[in-house]
Enzyme design. Sequence first.
Site, PDB file in Angstrom:
ATOM      1  N   HIS A  86       6.778  -6.206  11.200  1.00 58.05           N
ATOM      2  CA  HIS A  86       6.061  -4.959  11.405  1.00 58.05           C
ATOM      3  C   HIS A  86       5.417  -4.937  12.793  1.00 58.05           C
ATOM      4  O   HIS A  86       4.200  -4.799  12.944  1.00 58.05           O
ATOM      5  CB  HIS A  86       4.982  -4.819  10.304  1.00 58.05           C
ATOM      6  CG  HIS A  86       4.517  -3.402  10.105  1.00 58.05           C
ATOM      7  ND1 HIS A  86       3.607  -2.812  10.928  1.00 58.05           N
ATOM      8  CD2 HIS A  86       4.820  -2.494   9.173  1.00 58.05           C
ATOM      9  CE1 HIS A  86       3.359  -1.586  10.510  1.00 58.05           C
ATOM     10  NE2 HIS A  86       4.095  -1.376   9.441  1.00 58.05           N
ATOM     11  N   HIS A 103       0.846  -1.198   0.000  1.00 61.18           N
ATOM     12  CA  HIS A 103       0.000   0.000   0.000  1.00 61.18           C
ATOM     13  C   HIS A 103       0.874   1.238   0.000  1.00 61.18           C
ATOM     14  O   HIS A 103       2.095   1.161   0.051  1.00 61.18           O
ATOM     15  CB  HIS A 103      -1.000  -0.027   1.148  1.00 61.18           C
ATOM     16  CG  HIS A 103      -0.383  -0.017   2.514  1.00 61.18           C
ATOM     17  ND1 HIS A 103       0.160  -1.135   3.086  1.00 61.18           N
ATOM     18  CD2 HIS A 103      -0.223   0.981   3.402  1.00 61.18           C
ATOM     19  CE1 HIS A 103       0.625  -0.818   4.292  1.00 61.18           C
ATOM     20  NE2 HIS A 103       0.409   0.456   4.497  1.00 61.18           N
ATOM     21  N   HIS A 127      -6.725  -1.798   4.876  1.00 61.67           N
ATOM     22  CA  HIS A 127      -5.938  -0.930   5.750  1.00 61.67           C
ATOM     23  C   HIS A 127      -6.100   0.536   5.328  1.00 61.67           C
ATOM     24  O   HIS A 127      -6.452   1.389   6.129  1.00 61.67           O
ATOM     25  CB  HIS A 127      -4.478  -1.366   5.698  1.00 61.67           C
ATOM     26  CG  HIS A 127      -3.538  -0.458   6.412  1.00 61.67           C
ATOM     27  ND1 HIS A 127      -3.643  -0.219   7.763  1.00 61.67           N
ATOM     28  CD2 HIS A 127      -2.484   0.265   5.978  1.00 61.67           C
ATOM     29  CE1 HIS A 127      -2.677   0.622   8.117  1.00 61.67           C
ATOM     30  NE2 HIS A 127      -1.971   0.933   7.060  1.00 61.67           N
ATOM     31  N   ASP A 171      -0.152  -4.261   5.603  1.00 61.16           N
ATOM     32  CA  ASP A 171      -0.939  -3.902   6.775  1.00 61.16           C
ATOM     33  C   ASP A 171      -2.390  -4.202   6.445  1.00 61.16           C
ATOM     34  O   ASP A 171      -2.826  -3.989   5.327  1.00 61.16           O
ATOM     35  CB  ASP A 171      -0.774  -2.408   7.084  1.00 61.16           C
ATOM     36  CG  ASP A 171       0.637  -2.104   7.560  1.00 61.16           C
ATOM     37  OD1 ASP A 171       1.417  -3.062   7.716  1.00 61.16           O
ATOM     38  OD2 ASP A 171       0.949  -0.924   7.752  1.00 61.16           O
ATOM     39  N   GLU A 221       1.737  -8.709   9.456  1.00 60.01           N
ATOM     40  CA  GLU A 221       2.126  -7.598  10.323  1.00 60.01           C
ATOM     41  C   GLU A 221       1.658  -7.914  11.733  1.00 60.01           C
ATOM     42  O   GLU A 221       0.775  -8.751  11.931  1.00 60.01           O
ATOM     43  CB  GLU A 221       1.476  -6.306   9.831  1.00 60.01           C
ATOM     44  CG  GLU A 221      -0.039  -6.349   9.869  1.00 60.01           C
ATOM     45  CD  GLU A 221      -0.652  -5.117  10.490  1.00 60.01           C
ATOM     46  OE1 GLU A 221       0.059  -4.445  11.263  1.00 60.01           O
ATOM     47  OE2 GLU A 221      -1.811  -4.824  10.204  1.00 60.01           O
ATOM     48  N   LYS A 265      -8.990 -43.304 -15.641  1.00 60.99           N
ATOM     49  CA  LYS A 265     -10.390 -43.730 -15.709  1.00 60.99           C
ATOM     50  C   LYS A 265     -10.509 -45.187 -15.296  1.00 60.99           C
ATOM     51  O   LYS A 265     -11.466 -45.573 -14.639  1.00 60.99           O
ATOM     52  CB  LYS A 265     -10.921 -43.530 -17.132  1.00 60.99           C
ATOM     53  CG  LYS A 265     -11.287 -42.079 -17.377  1.00 60.99           C
ATOM     54  CD  LYS A 265     -12.392 -41.936 -18.399  1.00 60.99           C
ATOM     55  CE  LYS A 265     -12.865 -40.505 -18.470  1.00 60.99           C
ATOM     56  NZ  LYS A 265     -13.062 -40.062 -19.837  1.00 60.99           N
TER      57      LYS A 265
END
EC number: 3.1.27.-
Lengths: 600, 627
Positions: free
Chosen positions: A414, A68, A157, A178, A203, A462
Amino acid sequence: MPEIRVTPLGAGQDVGRSCILVSIAGKNVMLDCGMHMGFNDDRRFPDFSYITQNGRLTDFLDCVIISHFHLDHCGALPYFSEMVGYDGPIYMTHPTQAICPILLEDYRKIAVDKKGEANFFTSQMIKDCMKKVVAVHLHQTVQVDDELEIKAYYAGHVLGAAMFQIKVGSESVVYTGDYNMTPDRHLGAAWIDKCRPNLLITESTYATTIRDSKRCRERDFLKKVHETVERGGKVLIPVFALGRAQELCILLETFWERMNLKVPIYFSTGLTEKANHYYKLFIPWTNQKIRKTFVQRNMFEFKHIKAFDRAFADNPGPMVVFATPGMLHAGQSLQIFRKWAGNEKNMVIMPGYCVQGTVGHEILSGQRKLEMEGRQVLEVKMQVEYMSFSAHADAKGIMQLVGQAEPESVLLVHGEAKKMEFLKQKIEQELRVSCYMPANGETVTLPTSPSIPVGISLGLLKREMAQGLLPEAKKPRLLHGTLIMKDSNFRLVSSEQALKELGLAEHQLRFTCRVHLHDTRKEQETALRVYSHLKSVLKDHCVQHLPDGSVTVESVLLQAAAPSEDPGTKVLLVSWTYQDEELGSFLTSLLKKGLPQAPS
Amino acid sequence: YCLSGHPTLPCNVLKFKSTTIMLDCGLDMTSTLNFLPLPLVQSPRLSNLPGWSLKDGNAFLDKELKECSGHVFVDSVPEFCLPEVRLRRANNLSTVDVILISNYALYDALPIHTRHTGFTAQCMPRNHRPDRLLPSPLKDAVEVSTWRRCYTMQEVNSALSKIQLVGYSQKIELFGAVQVTPLSSGYALGSSNWIIQSHYEKVSYVSGSSLLTTHPQPMDQASLKNSDVLVLTGLTQIPTANPDGMVGEFCSNLALTVRNGGNVLVPCYPSGVIYDLLECLYQYIDSAGLSSVPLYFISPVANSSLEFSQIFAEWLCHNKQSKVYLPEPPFPHAELIQTNKLKHYPSIHGDFSNDFRQPCVVFTGHPSLRFGDVVHFMELWGKSSLNTVIFTEPDFSYLEALAPYQPLAMKCIYCPIDTRLNFIQVSKLLKEVQPLHVVCPEQYTQPPPAQSHRMDLMIDCQPPAMSYRRAEVLALPFKRRYEKIEIMPELADSLVPMEIKPGISLATVSAVLHTKDNKHLLQPPPRPAQPTSGKKRKRVSDDVPDCKVLKPLLSGSIPVEQFVQTLEKHGFSDIKVEDTAKGHIVLLQEAETLIQIEEDSTHIICDNDEMLRVRLRDLVLKFLQKF
């Protein structure tokens, strides 16, 4: 042994400067390329020399993914691509691609124009960097090359925040960036399907927090704002231009409307106004309610919120100001903070997380006398409030996501080391999933055991499936076939077909045993006796008496013959191929024991 | 299976690997042209049309049939011919697992399928917008004999609730058996082509695609490559007209009428080409000095349509995308609305009557001129030769559409704008993507009946395209031979490959097959169970070997001399070798045993001496390869 290797260059037991290297099945992917808000020196960017000492980054990395537009996730991107040098693809979502360059430019302005830093990336570099970006849709499967594919999931986020699944063959890693698991006023909740990745990199900003209900927090927030303006105080809300700002704007806007308040609300100019416009254009990325009502009323067209002018800060009387940036480390929010800090009637509300080293962090940790640039000491008399409106998942949310995706193992980034430790234990105990939390520069290696996909000939499959339909065949069945490996092409076919394809002739190995039986009757009768005997013993097998006097058990052939010399002895010829070895061998030993006395 | 006779409104059913997929379900509305328009207010002209009776004097139908300018029309609520009801019954379409929708025009029949079949699986149109764009007049149609009643708003909603939205290049697994992927087709906002593939086969479905640069994302051609079969539908309906030229003509005719003080009526759908028309007009009206002429867009969904178009930047072409990054609205009609040049209304009632100013340009539906607000404008403006009606939608014949309004003083211009693929583009496309087979409606394999000399107006490809007709079942010409199966790593480790030829290795696999959700997995075989202790009463049949334990096949041949040497080494003496026509016979006289060795067979004939036989067997096997 195939393995997945993960090395955080930033955000390892830390918040800020997100940058994680992942090697999966020979592919190298860099997740995020952020800067650290708390540093102003070299430490602000990840150490890219770790990736490769000599040699170009482009040769080493297959792609870069940006989750992001927050600067701690993309702030180092122009430095990385233009100054260090990387020409490969950079993937991000459309809103991120739209907003990212604006934030980068803003950041550059603060760093270069205000602080006078040299050797920083230029506007042109930002533009060049953005040219390398490939935009992705939600859930679109992007084929980076023949083997590597990535797919974005909604993360909730900020506008355009996404989680990414990185997949090579049957091995996969999910990176959350995030995310937020509870829908809020303008964004939906993060969602991922049960994709069972080998590794989930998540995170853990709020690893230990379990937040109370959102409604309470919002009421609290509104109450505090309301009280302050009632008694004539000014409220400063430092925010980042995009994300919480819009959330709180919608909140205040609806409150103001309901209460019919006249106190002005300002929004620091430029960036944020533009930001609201982005929200209007990227309606599909917001939550369902806004999507449904936008035709009638676009939620991002605010009535009560006006643009802020620097001169307004000295106006008397109450007001509410949203100002950037959110951690009070520079820019307008810091300026206003300085002006208002001395008056105890005023209030600053910190709606989000503050990184160590910022003014925001200091006042939140209780410091009231701040040393500013130029040795000034600023005394903070105004009220300081902290309210977590950050759109990060809390401990419950993280557990929920891990449960959704069902990964084999989890890796935390994070977040702060202490909090991570707590969450790590929780994940390992409650979900029984192994969990890692490497520090920056530390590598985690996960062995994987990918299944090997091969092509199976449909005829063989098969045949097996048809047999699998028999009622008693619920037990696992054995499948026999031959794997043909030609170059890198693997095919599983029936043995007969394999021989045929390779031009090999089948070699038939056949056995014939002479079994001597004492029986004075005629050959045909002997054969009949053998037949009825076998029929009674071998109930599961197909025993047949052929017209020519011979008997077959499955494909084993039995023939009775009369040797010339001894009429009392008949010779039974038992003949079978190697494939019927067990049965043939069994039959001979059975017949050796002689036939039961025939019923007279 | 083909359920629709209309090549541009396809409705096909594809059976592939035990899944049944319906490709689009368009509703053929040309039948409405046989009906009288549904006016908003009782029109004296229409109600005074002479009645028309059948020759056999069928009184029942008398009141419903009316004559106008030599044509007979049914005076009732329009009815539609459904995509082949008969075949639907025969095949029991409740077995349809999924319906794939390519663009907004092709899901009109959706509620019918969902209602009548108890269909519960997902449908997947491209993006968020269609749910606002249903023409509400459709909901009133009535049933007569075999023609079914159309659908109600409630059914529309329930059908829409089953829709699952997908994004371009999103891979969707269907029951683990096949994977479907939508690709941008470049025709309209969110329109798509589909790829239906398993691990070894690929069927592409191309419907309503465009190579022209208009507003949507350009067509994704690269992903169509390597298809086994390419189903081609939705080509342009007016192969002779050039869309660019038509747009020019549209603009100039519009300008001419307005300058002369007349009004312009544009019957159109509420989305699609109208965005491009508005964009062209945006540029054109300024240069033509017509900026004061109001543009009206009247449709129950006009507002939604215009607003929705602005927020789907991700589905738009590159130019429009970069506008959003500035940030600016991607379509210029936002500016037209801001400057009050373009106004939109849900219907002609209400605000519109106050704002209405002539001369003006009105965009409204429905293009068949049989229902919607357009009926009103036809009645209102039809008598004046100053006014013009401009047809842009190619779905209906404009002459037939106009028939009930005759005599008509109004000018009629036919500028069909159809950006879908034309035949030249098709052959270019086919050359590009090289599918093994092409399947298309019959109409595309021959020149159009009206222009039978135009040999260029048909599909030309190698091998020749396979064609289908309405209600016909076509077997697609490819045979599935392989299926993907995964081998567990533990099992893979235990395999022992042998190199048979350079670059080709073989390994015998014996494993347990697991099949779940149409995915196959090979696991290592379980260890042989420990022999159970002798507590159980032993019966003869317990010892019967399980013949299902397969022995590998053998290959190779046995060199006689070496074989004899080996026998001697293992203590056999008195060996005699005889040559025969095909091979050799080895005699072990002592044991009364005979071994016939030929090129590809060996026959051991011995007395019933198991020990001896096993010894011989193992010696022979040493010379052979097992598979």
